[in-house]
Write a protein that holds these residues in place. Structure first.
Motif, PDB file in Angstrom:
ATOM      1  N   ARG A 110       0.011  -2.282  -2.887  1.00 26.95           N
ATOM      2  CA  ARG A 110      -0.852  -3.365  -2.825  1.00 26.95           C
ATOM      3  C   ARG A 110      -1.122  -3.504  -1.249  1.00 26.95           C
ATOM      4  N   SER A 111      -0.420  -3.086  -0.419  1.00 23.39           N
ATOM      5  CA  SER A 111      -0.910  -3.202   1.007  1.00 23.39           C
ATOM      6  C   SER A 111      -1.896  -2.360   1.237  1.00 23.39           C
ATOM      7  N   ASN A 112      -2.956  -2.892   2.143  1.00 25.63           N
ATOM      8  CA  ASN A 112      -3.918  -1.882   2.548  1.00 25.63           C
ATOM      9  C   ASN A 112      -3.657  -1.239   4.076  1.00 25.63           C
ATOM     10  N   SER A 113      -2.380  -1.677   4.600  1.00 28.24           N
ATOM     11  CA  SER A 113      -2.055  -1.431   5.856  1.00 28.24           C
ATOM     12  C   SER A 113      -2.559  -0.103   6.216  1.00 28.24           C
ATOM     13  N   TRP A 132       3.076   1.837  -8.017  1.00 30.88           N
ATOM     14  CA  TRP A 132       3.366   3.018  -7.135  1.00 30.88           C
ATOM     15  C   TRP A 132       4.019   2.791  -5.628  1.00 30.88           C
ATOM     16  N   SER A 133       5.124   3.113  -5.212  1.00 29.13           N
ATOM     17  CA  SER A 133       5.723   2.953  -3.753  1.00 29.13           C
ATOM     18  C   SER A 133       6.659   4.068  -3.723  1.00 29.13           C
ATOM     19  N   ILE A 134       7.036   4.297  -2.269  1.00 32.06           N
ATOM     20  CA  ILE A 134       8.126   5.326  -1.996  1.00 32.06           C
ATOM     21  C   ILE A 134       9.362   4.998  -2.743  1.00 32.06           C
ATOM     22  N   TRP A 135       9.858   3.866  -2.898  1.00 32.07           N
ATOM     23  CA  TRP A 135      11.103   3.691  -3.592  1.00 32.07           C
ATOM     24  C   TRP A 135      10.820   3.800  -5.080  1.00 32.07           C
ATOM     25  N   LEU A 136       9.662   3.541  -5.859  1.00 33.40           N
ATOM     26  CA  LEU A 136       9.574   4.078  -7.252  1.00 33.40           C
ATOM     27  C   LEU A 136       9.584   5.524  -7.369  1.00 33.40           C
ATOM     28  N   ASP A 137       9.053   6.302  -6.319  1.00 35.36           N
ATOM     29  CA  ASP A 137       9.360   7.755  -6.528  1.00 35.36           C
ATOM     30  C   ASP A 137      10.799   8.272  -6.443  1.00 35.36           C
ATOM     31  N   ILE A 138      11.610   7.400  -5.518  1.00 35.14           N
ATOM     32  CA  ILE A 138      13.022   7.892  -5.467  1.00 35.14           C
ATOM     33  C   ILE A 138      13.655   7.533  -6.801  1.00 35.14           C
ATOM     34  N   THR A 161      -8.004   1.138  -7.177  1.00 33.53           N
ATOM     35  CA  THR A 161      -6.637   1.044  -7.988  1.00 33.53           C
ATOM     36  C   THR A 161      -5.582   2.101  -7.401  1.00 33.53           C
ATOM     37  N   VAL A 162      -5.925   2.966  -6.485  1.00 34.82           N
ATOM     38  CA  VAL A 162      -4.900   3.967  -5.778  1.00 34.82           C
ATOM     39  C   VAL A 162      -4.751   3.451  -4.679  1.00 34.82           C
ATOM     40  N   THR A 163      -3.614   3.662  -3.941  1.00 33.91           N
ATOM     41  CA  THR A 163      -3.345   3.045  -2.755  1.00 33.91           C
ATOM     42  C   THR A 163      -3.922   3.476  -1.724  1.00 33.91           C
ATOM     43  N   MET A 164      -4.435   2.900  -0.659  1.00 31.67           N
ATOM     44  CA  MET A 164      -5.246   3.065   0.584  1.00 31.67           C
ATOM     45  C   MET A 164      -4.356   3.006   1.812  1.00 31.67           C
ATOM     46  N   ASN A 165      -3.085   2.777   1.511  1.00 34.14           N
ATOM     47  CA  ASN A 165      -2.264   2.812   2.663  1.00 34.14           C
ATOM     48  C   ASN A 165      -1.822   4.254   3.158  1.00 34.14           C
ATOM     49  N   LYS A 166      -2.558   4.306   4.390  1.00 37.31           N
ATOM     50  CA  LYS A 166      -2.615   5.874   4.989  1.00 37.31           C
ATOM     51  C   LYS A 166      -0.898   6.184   5.342  1.00 37.31           C
ATOM     52  N   SER A 183      -8.580  -5.074  -3.430  1.00 39.66           N
ATOM     53  CA  SER A 183      -9.647  -5.028  -2.566  1.00 39.66           C
ATOM     54  C   SER A 183      -9.419  -5.382  -1.281  1.00 39.66           C
ATOM     55  N   PHE A 184     -10.212  -4.876  -0.157  1.00 42.54           N
ATOM     56  CA  PHE A 184     -10.206  -5.635   0.991  1.00 42.54           C
ATOM     57  C   PHE A 184     -11.579  -5.177   1.764  1.00 42.54           C
ATOM     58  N   VAL A 185     -11.729  -6.160   2.787  1.00 46.01           N
ATOM     59  CA  VAL A 185     -13.040  -6.078   3.575  1.00 46.01           C
ATOM     60  C   VAL A 185     -12.978  -5.496   4.845  1.00 46.01           C
ATOM     61  N   SER A 186     -13.869  -4.494   5.062  1.00 47.12           N
ATOM     62  CA  SER A 186     -14.063  -4.035   6.397  1.00 47.12           C
ATOM     63  C   SER A 186     -15.462  -4.107   6.558  1.00 47.12           C
TER      64      SER A 186
END
Length: 465
Positions: free
Chosen positions: A3-6, A442-448, A259-264, A244-247
């Motif tokens: 959920r982070s848009n970082s 989804w997260s890296i920890w979920l993949d692991i 609905t997919v991660t935007m965290n690069k 969502s996020f605003v730019s």
């Protein structure tokens, strides 16, 4: 989904080029002036100072939004901001050397290094960054579609080209009228079929002031339902099931639904994890793969590998590789076996005690050895270690708008479906539910966690046929 848009607007290519330029500048300077003019003891003093000043330079650039993809890339603006950051970093460096400045002030390396570093950074900004952005990365950027009038499309594209945002412009679709221009590819009412046809990753809605909000919401929902990232220009909308996020780009504020991660950072980490993990598995299992290939060749006539076109992220086609576990005429025999399909409504084909499976095929399926060649798909980027099940073209043709969302990410060798029952899950709607749950959480920890569960199931030989 994370959920982070970082990092969604972070220009990671620019910062990598800056880091590379700093490293190259040091290598050039030390090679020419450092070897005879400086001792090992001096290097131990100067190297930390150089690294600290380089970090200050990067952080100052970050504070000035130099690494923001939405910043208009005017050369004078970028040079001015990076020069200011460089001067600040240089002041910090000489401040750290203040007590021993008389020792190093006339040292050739200390005099040359700041000049060479600035020259290399200047050359990077002037020449190399544009080349990397516009040519080398072009084939890796998302496929984008614009919705709006021709005038708004041209104005927005003018703004976009001045930023570091990289997209593959497929064209634009109008709200209700035809257009004879080369970029025009259809009408808004055909949005779903256009997304399917052109494998669209992102849709930009260029909203008019008098646009019907209810009508537009309907098409925003289509994008969200299909897992396609939706960017709304100017107005605000209910985000429904998306985040969502605003730019902003130029004078346009943008509200992005996704609905997919935007965290690069997370995406890059996942890709590197896939590369390293697949390489390790390929190396460790190469003897097993060799023995399996020999066994398949001895057991039944036909090729060692089974190759089939599957559907990947947002409808892209790719060739999947597996060890052949069936007779060579398996596809021809499938229509006769459809009545024995364990999956309800025929959206997938799974059959217990499939008569097409060979003797060796039963063993390699039970142990999942047949899927080892898919790690080459992972290595080359068409699949991921963890993702959703890669469907066939025929299956995708039957997908509803909601079902399409399960292919909004790369398919995986394993995933939520595989560790939640696999063959025992015979309801396709449940498969979609599990896949979309993976996308949402989804997260890296979920993949692991999924990888660990998959390994546990392999040793138990559960739910494999």
């Amino acid at each position: 989904m994370n959920r982070s848009n970082s990092g969604a607007s972070f220009d990671i290519i620019h910062i990598l080029l800056d880091i590379g330029s700093i490293a190259i500048a040091f290598f050039i300077s030390y090679s020419i002036w450092g070897r005879g003019a400086i001792s090992n003891g001096d290097i131990q003093v100067l190297m930390p100072v150089y690294l600290v000043s380089a970090l200050v330079f990067l952080l100052f650039n970050r504070a000035l939004n130099v690494y923001n993809t939405t910043l208009f890339f005017y050369l004078d603006r970028i040079l001015r901001r990076e020069s200011l950051a460089y001067i600040f970093a240089l002041i910090c460096a000489y401040g750290l050397l203040y007590h021993s400045l008389d020792k190093y002030i006339y040292n050739e390396l200390v005099l040359a290094l700041p000049i060479v570093t600035y020259v290399v950074i200047f050359l990077e900004i002037m020449f190399f960054r544009g080349i990397v952005d516009r040519f080398i990365l072009r084939k890796h950027v998302p496929r984008a579609l614009y919705v709006g009038s021709k005038d708004s499309y041209n104005k927005f594209r003018y703004f976009l080209e001045k930023t570091s945002i990289q997209i593959n412009e497929i064209g634009y679709i109008s709200l209700d009228d035809d257009d004879k221009s080369i970029e025009y590819i259809g009408k808004l009412k055909n949005l779903e079929s256009i997304i399917r046809k052109y494998n669209i990753d992102q849709v930009f809605f260029l909203q008019k002031r008098d646009m019907d909000i209810i009508l537009l919401q309907q098409y925003v929902d289509i994008c969200i339902e299909m897992g396609v990232t939706c960017r709304i220009v100017v107005d605000t909308f209910r985000r429904r099931k998306a985040f969502s996020f605003v730019s902003s780009i130029g004078t346009y504020p943008i509200l992005t639904f996704h609905t997919v991660t935007m965290n690069k950072y997370a995406v890059i980490f996942k890709r590197w994890f896939d590369i390293v993990f697949s390489l390790v598995i390929i190396i460790l299992t190469s003897p097993i793969m060799l023995i399996t290939a020999i066994a398949i060749k001895i057991d039944s006539p036909g090729p060692v590998f089974f190759r089939q076109v599957r559907v990947g992220k947002n409808g892209r086609h790719f060739l999947i590789w597996k060890f052949r576990s069936m007779r060579v005429d398996a596809e021809e025999l499938r229509p006769e076996l459809e009545k024995f399909n364990d999956v309800k409504n025929g959206m997938m084909f799974k059959m217990k005690d499939d008569p097409r499976v060979t003797r060796v095929g039963k063993f390699i399926r039970k142990t999942s050895i047949d899927e080892l060649p898919q790690f080459f798909n992972v290595l080359f980027g068409s699949m991921s270690v963890v993702g959703t099940r890669p469907p066939t073209i025929g299956e995708v043709e039957l997908y509803s708008m909601h079902d399409w969302r399960r292919i909004s990410i790369k398919p995986g060798i394993t995933g939520m479906w595989q560790v939640s029952g696999r063959s025992s899950v015979t309801d396709f709607n449940k498969v979609v539910e599990l896949d979309t749950e993976y996308i949402d959480k989804w997260s890296i920890w979920l993949d692991i966690k999924i990888i660990i569960k998959t390994v546990g199931q392999l040793f138990k030989h559960e739910n494999s046929y």
